[in-house]
Design an enzyme around this catalytic site. Structure first.
Site, short mmCIF file in Angstrom:
data_model
loop_
_atom_site.label_atom_id
_atom_site.label_comp_id
_atom_site.label_asym_id
_atom_site.label_seq_id
_atom_site.Cartn_x
_atom_site.Cartn_y
_atom_site.Cartn_z
N HIS A 64 5.94 1.82 -1.27
CA HIS A 64 6.07 2.21 0.13
C HIS A 64 6.69 1.12 0.99
O HIS A 64 6.94 1.33 2.18
CB HIS A 64 4.72 2.67 0.71
CG HIS A 64 3.77 1.58 1.03
ND1 HIS A 64 2.76 1.17 0.18
CD2 HIS A 64 3.64 0.80 2.14
CE1 HIS A 64 2.07 0.21 0.75
NE2 HIS A 64 2.58 -0.03 1.94
N ASP A 108 2.30 3.55 -6.51
CA ASP A 108 2.78 2.70 -5.41
C ASP A 108 3.19 1.34 -5.97
O ASP A 108 2.51 0.33 -5.77
CB ASP A 108 1.69 2.56 -4.34
CG ASP A 108 2.24 2.04 -3.04
OD1 ASP A 108 3.47 1.96 -2.89
OD2 ASP A 108 1.41 1.71 -2.16
N GLY A 200 -0.91 -3.82 6.67
CA GLY A 200 0.14 -4.82 6.64
C GLY A 200 0.18 -5.69 5.42
O GLY A 200 1.18 -6.37 5.21
N SER A 202 0.60 -4.95 2.49
CA SER A 202 1.25 -4.19 1.42
C SER A 202 2.14 -5.05 0.54
O SER A 202 2.85 -5.93 1.01
CB SER A 202 2.11 -3.08 2.03
OG SER A 202 1.32 -2.21 2.79
N GLY A 203 2.10 -4.74 -0.76
CA GLY A 203 3.01 -5.37 -1.71
C GLY A 203 2.52 -6.66 -2.30
O GLY A 203 3.05 -7.12 -3.32
#
Length: 260
Positions: A64, A108, A200, A202-203
């Protein structure tokens, strides 16, 4: 056109700080010389996500985190104010699993092929992935790191932060999520603790015993509530289980096209 790009950068800045940046709650600044695998995924110089180096020419992050426009990654610095051409690398290719709908439905995960190989040295190192499918024990101590806010409605930070989190029993996690949990995920932090990630982060990687086992995907507020809330405890934070995608990752690292 200039006004259009200005608007895009403003949107991306908000996205980076509130949806795809890296907010670490009740953590601390990452010590110098640590977490040398961390990457900032950026669009036109704006940080939008975390990521982590897994080889000389691939960064792993969340699906995402894919964004329109040219993507770069920044390696070799804990401070996003200290970025130059030497540690900013263009992305040549983005690889996501097929049939990826959204973070709440799983898969994801995204591989970013760098335009050039990086030299592994004192300030840049790759982090190992699991060798096979894993099953982490409850309360295993792990850590997650990233850039961004450190409290609800707080200011974003430019220096990398890190926090320790514990693995949560999968059945407990499923119960707290009321059967809304996708397949192939790990739960850690955000529940029965004041520590975890928030909108926030993410990843970024979930790291256990020096191995990247998960990718920050989502939490309750991020998925079902537009108002960011970083005040834990809540429901468990959810990560993509990297070990479930090892064959796919290996095929791409070996030069295959992006496919399942």
């Amino acid at each position: 056109m200039d006004d259009l790009w200005k608007c895009l950068l403003i949107v991306l800045a908000c996205l980076g700080r509130k949806a795809c940046g890296s907010e670490i709650i009740n953590g601390e600044k990452a010590p110098d010389g640590s977490l040398l695998y961390m990457a900032s995924v950026q669009v036109r110089g704006v940080h939008v996500c975390g990521g982590f180096l897994i080889s000389e020419d691939f960064v792993l992050t969340a699906a995402h985190c894919d964004a329109p426009g040219p993507i770069h990654v920044v390696l070799g610095t804990h401070n996003l104010k200290r970025v130059d051409d030497g540690n900013m690398i263009k992305i040549e290719k983005r690889c996501k699993p097929s049939y990826y709908p959204s973070r709440g439905y799983g898969k994801d995960i995204m591989l970013l092929k760098l335009s050039r190989k990086v030299q592994l040295k004192n300030n840049v190192q790759a982090i190992p992935l699991p060798c096979s499918e894993i099953h982490l024990n409850e309360n295993t101590k792990c850590r997650v790191a990233g850039w961004g806010k450190i409290k609800t409605d707080g200011e974003a930070v430019d220096e990398l932060r890190v926090v320790d989190v514990a693995i949560i029993n999968h059945q407990v996690c499923e119960g707290k999520w009321s059967d809304n949990l996708p397949a192939n995920v790990i739960c850690a932090g955000g529940y029965n603790t004041s520590k975890g990630f928030c909108q926030g982060d993410s990843g970024g990687p979930l790291v256990c015993n020096g191995v990247a086992v998960g990718i920050v995907s989502f939490n309750y507020k991020e998925t079902f509530n537009k108002n960011a809330n970083c005040d834990y405890p809540d429901v468990p934070n959810v990560y993509t289980d990297i070990s479930k995608y090892l064959p796919w990752i290996q095929r791409i690292l070996n030069g295959a096209n992006c496919y399942d």
